[in-house]
Design a protein around this motif. Structure first.
Motif, PDB file in Angstrom:
ATOM      1  N   VAL A 268       1.122  -1.390   0.078  1.00  0.00           N
ATOM      2  CA  VAL A 268      -0.007  -0.126   0.028  1.00  0.00           C
ATOM      3  C   VAL A 268       0.813   1.343  -0.289  1.00  0.00           C
ATOM      4  O   VAL A 268       0.506   2.353  -0.588  1.00  0.00           O
ATOM      5  N   THR A 269       1.935   1.204   0.919  1.00  0.00           N
ATOM      6  CA  THR A 269       2.600   2.087   1.140  1.00  0.00           C
ATOM      7  C   THR A 269       3.535   2.965  -0.317  1.00  0.00           C
ATOM      8  O   THR A 269       4.024   3.544  -0.410  1.00  0.00           O
ATOM      9  N   ILE A 270       3.998   1.576  -0.435  1.00  0.00           N
ATOM     10  CA  ILE A 270       4.734   2.059  -2.047  1.00  0.00           C
ATOM     11  C   ILE A 270       4.117   2.101  -3.002  1.00  0.00           C
ATOM     12  O   ILE A 270       4.794   3.346  -3.887  1.00  0.00           O
ATOM     13  N   SER A 271       2.851   1.658  -3.334  1.00  0.00           N
ATOM     14  CA  SER A 271       2.402   2.070  -4.514  1.00  0.00           C
ATOM     15  C   SER A 271       1.585   4.117  -4.028  1.00  0.00           C
ATOM     16  O   SER A 271       1.341   4.077  -4.925  1.00  0.00           O
ATOM     17  N   MET A 272       1.312   3.829  -3.076  1.00  0.00           N
ATOM     18  CA  MET A 272       0.990   5.567  -2.448  1.00  0.00           C
ATOM     19  C   MET A 272       2.133   6.378  -2.713  1.00  0.00           C
ATOM     20  O   MET A 272       2.348   7.732  -4.026  1.00  0.00           O
ATOM     21  N   LEU A 273       3.566   6.045  -2.649  1.00  0.00           N
ATOM     22  CA  LEU A 273       4.373   6.780  -2.958  1.00  0.00           C
ATOM     23  C   LEU A 273       4.646   7.291  -3.981  1.00  0.00           C
ATOM     24  O   LEU A 273       4.693   8.403  -4.465  1.00  0.00           O
ATOM     25  N   VAL A 274       4.409   6.324  -4.868  1.00  0.00           N
ATOM     26  CA  VAL A 274       4.636   6.814  -6.566  1.00  0.00           C
ATOM     27  C   VAL A 274       3.672   6.929  -7.193  1.00  0.00           C
ATOM     28  O   VAL A 274       3.839   7.978  -8.207  1.00  0.00           O
ATOM     29  N   SER A 275       2.721   7.132  -6.727  1.00  0.00           N
ATOM     30  CA  SER A 275       1.252   7.428  -7.117  1.00  0.00           C
ATOM     31  C   SER A 275       1.024   9.587  -6.414  1.00  0.00           C
ATOM     32  O   SER A 275       0.843   9.443  -7.394  1.00  0.00           O
ATOM     33  N   MET A 276       1.700   9.862  -5.573  1.00  0.00           N
ATOM     34  CA  MET A 276       1.251  10.888  -4.736  1.00  0.00           C
ATOM     35  C   MET A 276       2.390  11.916  -6.223  1.00  0.00           C
ATOM     36  O   MET A 276       1.563  12.819  -6.387  1.00  0.00           O
ATOM     37  N   PRO A 277       3.592  11.468  -6.624  1.00  0.00           N
ATOM     38  CA  PRO A 277       3.803  12.255  -7.621  1.00  0.00           C
ATOM     39  C   PRO A 277       3.381  12.376  -8.300  1.00  0.00           C
ATOM     40  O   PRO A 277       3.578  13.711  -9.380  1.00  0.00           O
ATOM     41  N   ILE A 278       2.318  11.670  -9.309  1.00  0.00           N
ATOM     42  CA  ILE A 278       2.119  11.346 -10.189  1.00  0.00           C
ATOM     43  C   ILE A 278       1.078  12.250 -10.274  1.00  0.00           C
ATOM     44  O   ILE A 278       0.762  12.516 -11.130  1.00  0.00           O
ATOM     45  N   TYR A 279       0.653  12.293  -9.392  1.00  0.00           N
ATOM     46  CA  TYR A 279      -1.757  12.894  -9.108  1.00  0.00           C
ATOM     47  C   TYR A 279      -0.952  14.454  -9.236  1.00  0.00           C
ATOM     48  O   TYR A 279      -1.219  15.200  -9.917  1.00  0.00           O
ATOM     49  N   ASP A 280       0.843  15.064  -7.965  1.00  0.00           N
ATOM     50  CA  ASP A 280       0.183  16.189  -8.330  1.00  0.00           C
ATOM     51  C   ASP A 280       0.948  17.013  -9.308  1.00  0.00           C
ATOM     52  O   ASP A 280       0.311  17.902  -9.884  1.00  0.00           O
ATOM     53  N   LYS A 281       1.774  16.195  -9.381  1.00  0.00           N
ATOM     54  CA  LYS A 281       3.001  16.302 -11.303  1.00  0.00           C
ATOM     55  C   LYS A 281       2.191  15.903 -12.016  1.00  0.00           C
ATOM     56  O   LYS A 281       2.261  17.262 -13.304  1.00  0.00           O
ATOM     57  N   ILE A 282       0.800  15.455 -12.206  1.00  0.00           N
ATOM     58  CA  ILE A 282       0.684  15.005 -13.740  1.00  0.00           C
ATOM     59  C   ILE A 282      -0.623  15.583 -13.883  1.00  0.00           C
ATOM     60  O   ILE A 282      -1.280  16.174 -14.420  1.00  0.00           O
ATOM     61  N   PHE A 283      -1.289  15.189 -13.120  1.00  0.00           N
ATOM     62  CA  PHE A 283      -2.931  14.663 -12.716  1.00  0.00           C
ATOM     63  C   PHE A 283      -3.402  15.890 -13.096  1.00  0.00           C
ATOM     64  O   PHE A 283      -4.480  16.406 -13.817  1.00  0.00           O
ATOM     65  N   VAL A 284      -2.608  17.124 -11.516  1.00  0.00           N
ATOM     66  CA  VAL A 284      -4.012  17.976 -11.394  1.00  0.00           C
ATOM     67  C   VAL A 284      -3.138  19.074 -12.309  1.00  0.00           C
ATOM     68  O   VAL A 284      -4.014  19.459 -12.986  1.00  0.00           O
ATOM     69  N   PRO A 285      -1.804  19.511 -12.609  1.00  0.00           N
ATOM     70  CA  PRO A 285      -2.155  20.592 -14.173  1.00  0.00           C
ATOM     71  C   PRO A 285      -2.858  19.723 -15.099  1.00  0.00           C
ATOM     72  O   PRO A 285      -3.471  20.596 -15.915  1.00  0.00           O
ATOM     73  N   PHE A 286      -3.587  18.330 -15.888  1.00  0.00           N
ATOM     74  CA  PHE A 286      -3.837  18.196 -16.614  1.00  0.00           C
ATOM     75  C   PHE A 286      -5.422  18.325 -16.963  1.00  0.00           C
ATOM     76  O   PHE A 286      -5.953  19.192 -17.761  1.00  0.00           O
ATOM     77  N   MET A 287      -5.986  18.199 -15.224  1.00  0.00           N
ATOM     78  CA  MET A 287      -7.404  18.665 -15.021  1.00  0.00           C
ATOM     79  C   MET A 287      -7.300  19.832 -14.662  1.00  0.00           C
ATOM     80  O   MET A 287      -8.774  20.495 -15.294  1.00  0.00           O
ATOM     81  N   GLN A 288      -5.879  20.784 -14.891  1.00  0.00           N
ATOM     82  CA  GLN A 288      -6.746  21.664 -13.907  1.00  0.00           C
ATOM     83  C   GLN A 288      -6.699  22.690 -16.116  1.00  0.00           C
ATOM     84  O   GLN A 288      -7.458  23.226 -16.008  1.00  0.00           O
ATOM     85  N   LYS A 289      -5.736  22.442 -16.637  1.00  0.00           N
ATOM     86  CA  LYS A 289      -6.511  22.702 -17.950  1.00  0.00           C
ATOM     87  C   LYS A 289      -7.455  21.842 -18.441  1.00  0.00           C
ATOM     88  O   LYS A 289      -8.596  22.786 -18.973  1.00  0.00           O
ATOM     89  N   ARG A 290      -8.168  21.033 -18.010  1.00  0.00           N
ATOM     90  CA  ARG A 290      -9.195  20.495 -18.993  1.00  0.00           C
ATOM     91  C   ARG A 290     -10.884  21.231 -18.057  1.00  0.00           C
ATOM     92  O   ARG A 290     -12.092  21.296 -18.348  1.00  0.00           O
ATOM     93  N   THR A 291     -10.445  21.548 -16.723  1.00  0.00           N
ATOM     94  CA  THR A 291     -11.142  21.720 -15.881  1.00  0.00           C
ATOM     95  C   THR A 291     -11.420  23.330 -15.337  1.00  0.00           C
ATOM     96  O   THR A 291     -12.333  23.906 -14.881  1.00  0.00           O
ATOM     97  N   GLY A 292     -10.079  23.630 -15.482  1.00  0.00           N
ATOM     98  CA  GLY A 292     -10.082  25.634 -15.266  1.00  0.00           C
ATOM     99  C   GLY A 292     -10.151  25.224 -13.372  1.00  0.00           C
ATOM    100  O   GLY A 292     -10.570  26.652 -12.813  1.00  0.00           O
TER     101      GLY A 292
END
Length: 471
Positions: A268-292
């Motif tokens: 659980v911890t490893i998958s969370m540690l890998v996913s967190m930077p992806i969420y913060d640096k990739i997912f959030v900027p991507f969704m910001q462009k789509r949703t504003g």
């Protein structure tokens, strides 16, 4: 932690053992051990609701740069917490099983002492928010008491009949004015300005902002209830998932090394540690462009996605357990300590899914309760999060007990017996899957009705206000 370390280190404080057989603990030993655990619980009750809140308070909401940094704070705060958790589930568990419990508990005890020194050394650098006025808890209770006392009053047709301070007064005191909302109208009676108020008390009516604080707490309580089932799913990581793991083949490679069952949580911890930077640096900027939206998606949308991951994870758990039971029948493995010829890594997908879901769920919950709490009561918001986890564990214990009694009555086979090789844990996971799905439906309905907190915040020059909506 010092007492707990002593409880497992000194002979007089722990049961005596010979040839792997231990005597029953004495009354004094039991009292000492449980006292240590409850003192830890009391200490955690002081730190856990406040530590993340105190960290978030170091950012200035009125500074645009710091506000952007604050939006990522909870992601990275939980990232650091899970890093410590990874060390615990991998390193400390191995030390406890192979080097002794004294050393296993002694290391975090020393770590806490070092942390305490660092905390006090940083005291001159911290940014403290001074509280102005009365106790926020007292103001909150007064809203409910006054609303009940004025329950027979008629609500005015417009807001002019409700008591509120001038914006300049909020500016002078450093507080924030909260915008009026149409739900929980019965609480608005606490702000009615009417002749005869002195018969109720010497204080003036509550302000609209104080009433809105009371409404906010009620709204958060409804969301809190909707998080209890997801917290119950989380409880499986440290209970039934581990019990499953103890029955599986835990060998790695051709040697004799075995993965400790309690180390399964590291997935659980490893998958969370890998996913967190992806969420913060990739997912959030991507969704910001789509949703504003400044955070990509709203806080409640983030929670909903996390709950979906949990449902998928418990669904996978059902199918993995069904496969384990099939292997048991195939190889006639019925003893409680017999190993099922099936690799422990079959459990990895459910752990990984829960870890990824936590990026949305756990972090989203902390941020939601902090963001939506009244400004002077944001530690209450974090307490909502920690209490949801605690209540979820109690609810899990209750469900396990009740399911065991109901399914094991009248000579039936318990779904969760002491011997899980002769039980039907897959049925219990199916039960949790149904509960989680129903809970998600209820959460979506509640979230669709939820009204986010809106504040008048000072921006720029003194005396100027604009609406700030927290989503």
């Amino acid at each position: 932690m010092g007492l707990l370390t002593a409880a497992v280190s000194f002979k007089s404080l722990k049961p005596s053992c010979e040839n792997g057989v231990c005597q029953k603990a004495t009354t004094m030993q039991t009292i000492f051990f449980y006292s240590s655990l409850y003192i830890i619980a009391l200490g955690a009750g002081g730190t856990k609701p406040n530590i993340s809140t105190f960290g978030a308070d170091q950012f200035d909401d009125f500074d645009s740069k710091e506000k952007r940094l604050k939006d990522s704070f909870f992601n990275w705060w939980l990232f650091s917490s899970f890093t410590g958790g990874l060390f615990a589930t991998v390193g400390l568990v191995y030390i406890q099983e192979n080097c002794g419990w004294g050393l296993g508990y002694g290391i975090p005890t020393i770590g806490l002492i070092v942390s305490l020194i660092i905390f006090y050394a940083g005291t001159p650098l911290y940014r403290h928010k001074l509280r102005n006025g009365n106790s926020p808890t007292g103001d909150l209770i007064r809203v409910y008491v006054t609303a009940f006392a004025k329950r027979k009053y008629e609500l005015p047709r417009n807001l002019s009949g409700l008591h509120e301070l001038e914006p300049q007064q909020y500016l002078n005191t450093g507080k924030r004015q909260i915008y009026h909302t149409p739900d929980f109208r019965f609480l608005d009676k606490a702000a009615i300005e009417k002749d005869g108020d002195n018969n109720i008390g010497t204080k003036p009516p509550c302000t609209v902002t104080e009433v809105e604080g009371g409404k906010i707490v009620l709204r958060m309580m409804i969301i809190w209830i909707a998080t209890l089932i997801p917290s119950t799913i989380w409880a499986q990581i440290n209970t039934l998932f581990i019990k499953q793991g103890t029955t599986l083949d835990r060998h790695m490679g051709s040697g004799n090394f075995q993965i400790p069952a309690a180390s399964l949580g590291s997935f659980v911890t490893i998958s969370m540690l890998v996913s967190m930077p992806i969420y913060d640096k990739i997912f959030v900027p991507f969704m910001q462009k789509r949703t504003g939206h400044p955070q990509g998606i709203t806080l409640l949308q983030r929670l909903g996605i996390g709950f979906v991951f949990q449902i998928v994870a418990i669904g996978v758990s059902y199918f993995v357990e069904a496969k384990r039971i099939h292997r048991i029948k195939m190889y006639h493995v019925l003893g409680p300590k017999d190993m099922v010829p099936m690799s422990i890594f079959w459990l990895m997908p459910q752990y990984v899914l829960l870890g990824v879901g936590d990026v949305f769920n756990a972090v989203g919950l902390i941020e939601f309760f902090y963001d939506q709490s009244p400004v002077d009561m944001q530690s209450l918001g974090t307490a909502f999060f920690t209490s949801a986890l605690g209540a979820g564990n109690f609810l899990n214990s209750f469900l396990v007990t009740m399911v065991d009694k109901v399914t094991g009555s009248h000579g039936g086979k318990s779904w969760i017996g002491n011997n899980i090789n002769d039980s039907h844990l897959d049925y219990y996971y199916g039960f949790l899957l149904v509960l989680s799905t129903l809970n998600l439906g209820a959460f979506v309905w509640v979230a669709s009705k939820y009204i986010y907190k809106r504040e008048y915040c000072r921006e720029g020059q003194e005396g100027s206000f604009e609406m700030k909506e927290n989503t």
